[in-house]
Design a protein around this motif. Structure first.
Motif, mmCIF file in Angstrom:
data_model
loop_
_atom_site.group_PDB
_atom_site.id
_atom_site.type_symbol
_atom_site.label_atom_id
_atom_site.label_comp_id
_atom_site.label_asym_id
_atom_site.label_seq_id
_atom_site.Cartn_x
_atom_site.Cartn_y
_atom_site.Cartn_z
ATOM 1 N N ASP A 18 0.944 -1.645 0.124
ATOM 2 C CA ASP A 18 -0.128 0.033 0.138
ATOM 3 C C ASP A 18 1.067 1.027 0.028
ATOM 4 O OD1 ASP A 18 -1.819 -1.374 0.091
ATOM 5 O OD2 ASP A 18 -1.745 -2.167 2.236
ATOM 6 N N ALA A 19 2.025 1.245 0.251
ATOM 7 C CA ALA A 19 3.185 2.385 0.124
ATOM 8 C C ALA A 19 2.564 3.512 -0.845
ATOM 9 C CB ALA A 19 4.829 1.364 -0.488
ATOM 10 N N ARG A 20 2.798 3.057 -1.914
ATOM 11 C CA ARG A 20 2.199 4.249 -3.261
ATOM 12 C C ARG A 20 0.583 4.606 -3.076
ATOM 13 N NH1 ARG A 20 4.316 4.346 -8.576
ATOM 14 N NH2 ARG A 20 5.289 2.478 -8.223
ATOM 15 N N ALA A 21 -0.026 4.153 -2.855
ATOM 16 C CA ALA A 21 -1.071 5.034 -2.355
ATOM 17 C C ALA A 21 -1.830 5.831 -1.783
ATOM 18 C CB ALA A 21 -2.393 3.690 -1.887
ATOM 19 N N LEU A 22 -0.787 5.230 -0.314
ATOM 20 C CA LEU A 22 -0.750 5.640 1.012
ATOM 21 C C LEU A 22 -0.115 7.233 1.329
ATOM 22 C CD1 LEU A 22 -0.867 6.311 4.307
ATOM 23 C CD2 LEU A 22 1.859 5.794 4.215
ATOM 24 N N LEU A 23 1.037 7.247 0.411
ATOM 25 C CA LEU A 23 2.368 8.744 -0.609
ATOM 26 C C LEU A 23 1.263 8.989 -0.652
ATOM 27 C CD1 LEU A 23 5.467 7.409 -0.254
ATOM 28 C CD2 LEU A 23 5.165 8.912 1.204
ATOM 29 N N HIS A 24 0.253 9.398 -2.233
ATOM 30 C CA HIS A 24 0.103 9.762 -3.385
ATOM 31 C C HIS A 24 -1.256 10.532 -2.180
ATOM 32 C CE1 HIS A 24 -2.302 10.613 -6.918
ATOM 33 N NE2 HIS A 24 -2.948 10.573 -6.643
ATOM 34 N N ARG A 25 -2.013 10.026 -0.778
ATOM 35 C CA ARG A 25 -3.090 10.431 -0.050
ATOM 36 C C ARG A 25 -2.779 11.658 0.867
ATOM 37 N NH1 ARG A 25 -4.699 8.885 4.202
ATOM 38 N NH2 ARG A 25 -3.329 6.371 5.086
ATOM 39 N N LEU A 26 -1.234 11.409 0.616
ATOM 40 C CA LEU A 26 -1.140 12.474 1.475
ATOM 41 C C LEU A 26 0.220 13.332 0.968
ATOM 42 C CD1 LEU A 26 0.352 9.942 4.142
ATOM 43 C CD2 LEU A 26 -1.231 11.141 4.271
ATOM 44 N N VAL A 27 0.530 13.051 0.322
ATOM 45 C CA VAL A 27 1.642 14.214 -0.826
ATOM 46 C C VAL A 27 0.913 15.092 -1.637
ATOM 47 C CG1 VAL A 27 3.348 12.538 0.368
ATOM 48 C CG2 VAL A 27 3.113 12.364 -1.816
ATOM 49 N N THR A 28 2.142 16.214 -2.058
ATOM 50 C CA THR A 28 1.751 17.441 -2.981
ATOM 51 C C THR A 28 1.376 16.620 -4.613
ATOM 52 O OG1 THR A 28 3.894 18.370 -2.355
ATOM 53 C CG2 THR A 28 2.154 19.046 -1.513
ATOM 54 N N SER A 29 2.629 15.660 -4.528
ATOM 55 C CA SER A 29 2.683 15.281 -6.055
ATOM 56 C C SER A 29 1.687 14.226 -6.248
ATOM 57 C CB SER A 29 4.560 14.571 -6.282
ATOM 58 O OG SER A 29 4.638 16.392 -6.097
ATOM 59 N N ASP A 30 1.945 13.851 -8.005
ATOM 60 C CA ASP A 30 1.041 12.261 -7.932
ATOM 61 C C ASP A 30 2.269 11.182 -8.112
ATOM 62 O OD1 ASP A 30 0.025 10.798 -9.113
ATOM 63 O OD2 ASP A 30 -0.810 12.101 -11.016
ATOM 64 N N VAL A 31 2.579 10.319 -7.078
ATOM 65 C CA VAL A 31 3.038 9.390 -7.425
ATOM 66 C C VAL A 31 2.279 7.895 -8.214
ATOM 67 C CG1 VAL A 31 4.154 8.311 -5.312
ATOM 68 C CG2 VAL A 31 3.335 10.280 -4.953
ATOM 69 N N THR A 32 0.906 7.977 -8.235
ATOM 70 C CA THR A 32 0.584 6.920 -9.128
ATOM 71 C C THR A 32 1.362 6.912 -10.308
ATOM 72 O OG1 THR A 32 -1.229 8.104 -10.069
ATOM 73 C CG2 THR A 32 -1.955 7.044 -8.066
ATOM 74 N N ARG A 33 1.581 8.171 -10.885
ATOM 75 C CA ARG A 33 2.804 7.573 -12.507
ATOM 76 C C ARG A 33 4.002 7.629 -12.494
ATOM 77 N NH1 ARG A 33 -0.206 12.863 -15.231
ATOM 78 N NH2 ARG A 33 0.294 13.248 -13.210
ATOM 79 N N LEU A 34 4.869 7.644 -10.877
ATOM 80 C CA LEU A 34 5.954 7.920 -10.675
ATOM 81 C C LEU A 34 6.694 6.183 -11.684
ATOM 82 C CD1 LEU A 34 8.735 9.609 -9.499
ATOM 83 C CD2 LEU A 34 7.795 8.019 -7.670
ATOM 84 N N ALA A 35 7.722 6.751 -11.828
ATOM 85 C CA ALA A 35 8.196 5.781 -12.725
ATOM 86 C C ALA A 35 9.672 5.044 -12.427
ATOM 87 C CB ALA A 35 8.650 5.429 -14.406
ATOM 88 N N SER A 36 9.668 3.454 -12.444
ATOM 89 C CA SER A 36 10.797 3.032 -11.297
ATOM 90 C C SER A 36 12.215 4.353 -11.797
ATOM 91 C CB SER A 36 11.335 1.579 -12.184
ATOM 92 O OG SER A 36 12.451 1.316 -11.602
ATOM 93 N N GLY A 37 13.088 4.338 -10.765
ATOM 94 C CA GLY A 37 13.814 5.176 -10.842
ATOM 95 C C GLY A 37 14.148 6.688 -11.238
ATOM 96 N N GLU A 38 12.520 6.988 -10.958
ATOM 97 C CA GLU A 38 12.246 8.237 -11.160
ATOM 98 C C GLU A 38 12.570 9.123 -10.019
ATOM 99 O OE1 GLU A 38 9.272 10.444 -13.275
ATOM 100 O OE2 GLU A 38 8.340 8.831 -13.553
#
Length: 267
Positions: A18-38
């Motif tokens: 659930d790491a991606r979903a947790l960060l996405h709902r908390l922080v100011t940027s879109d984490v769902t589209r963050l690619a590997s190594g980006e």
């Protein structure tokens, strides 16, 4: 090519299904589209919309493994950030740990190993590795490079818990996604953005000779308009009241901090 170990940076690890979903709902940027190594720039805000911590999120998930993100954060904020994220975790299947004792950050410019720093196209790349491998001998050179590009450093160029994202230029440095859904403090940030009501900004300054002390008050005709942040090689960053600074510039009145005359860049 320049290389410097940034000894004042720490690492917070966020790992789990659930790491991606947790960060996405908390922080100011879109984490769902963050690619590997980006890398993506972001912040965790208070419910009042002020910056609790800013950081660079590195997507470091192993192939076939659970989501794993490394948050490149000021070392002084790492333990507190890990604690805040843990409080927000609730029932999410996520493991959060301060890994600053083991891992550190090395900057390379204009290019090098790691991923490109998203805050400015000329800032360079950043790589996370064992802290024991770090060499901070060229840290001053990196600081001068960062300051010359007008990129503020959280905790030194603005105060955590006191600055809104627009004050620290997160909206200009890719640190806020205005198209994503809700996150902590989102309503305040959206209101400021759409009304264009940011009262403060971090701006570049130039000076001759001695650098003003960090935190020194900036005045024009004995009226306070802001405070100094970091400086290097005749350039610095300062948080100023935009309206007062613009009025002073229009009158041709000099700005002074710590007895040093400043030239402010408000564009």
């Amino acid at each position: 090519m320049g290389t410097a170990f940034l000894d004042d940076r720490g690492i917070v690890e966020v790992e789990g299904p659930d790491a991606r979903a947790l960060l996405h709902r908390l922080v100011t940027s879109d984490v769902t589209r963050l690619a590997s190594g980006e890398i993506r720039y972001a912040a965790l805000l208070s419910p009042q919309g002020k910056i609790a911590a800013d950081f660079l999120i590195v997507e470091a998930s192993p192939p076939g493994g659970p989501d794993r993100f490394l948050l490149d954060v000021p070392a002084a904020q790492a333990a507190d950030l890990a604690k805040k994220l843990t409080l927000y975790r609730l029932r999410a299947d996520v493991r959060i740990a301060d890994r600053s004792a083991e891992l550190g950050v090395t900057a390379h410019w204009p290019d090098g190993p790691g991923a490109r720093d998203p805050r400015h196209p000329d800032l360079g790349t950043r790589a996370i590795g064992p802290r024991s491998d770090g060499d901070s001998a060229r840290r001053h050179t990196y600081e001068a490079h960062r300051i010359a590009l007008g990129v503020p450093d959280g905790g030194r160029d603005y105060a955590f818990g006191d600055a809104f994202p627009h004050d620290a230029n997160l909206d200009r440095l890719g640190g806020v996604d205005f198209g994503k859904g809700c996150y902590v403090g989102q309503e305040v940030v959206s209101r400021v953005h759409h009304r264009g009501t940011a009262r403060k900004r971090v701006v570049p300054v130039a000076f001759d000779g001695r650098a003003p002390a960090p935190g020194a008050e900036i005045t024009v005709n004995d009226v306070a308009i802001g405070t100094m942040g970091t400086s290097a090689d005749g350039r610095g960053l300062a948080t100023v009241r935009v309206d007062r600074a613009a009025e002073a510039a229009g009158q041709g009145a000099p700005a002074v901090a710590d007895g040093v005359a400043l030239t402010l860049s408000l564009s």
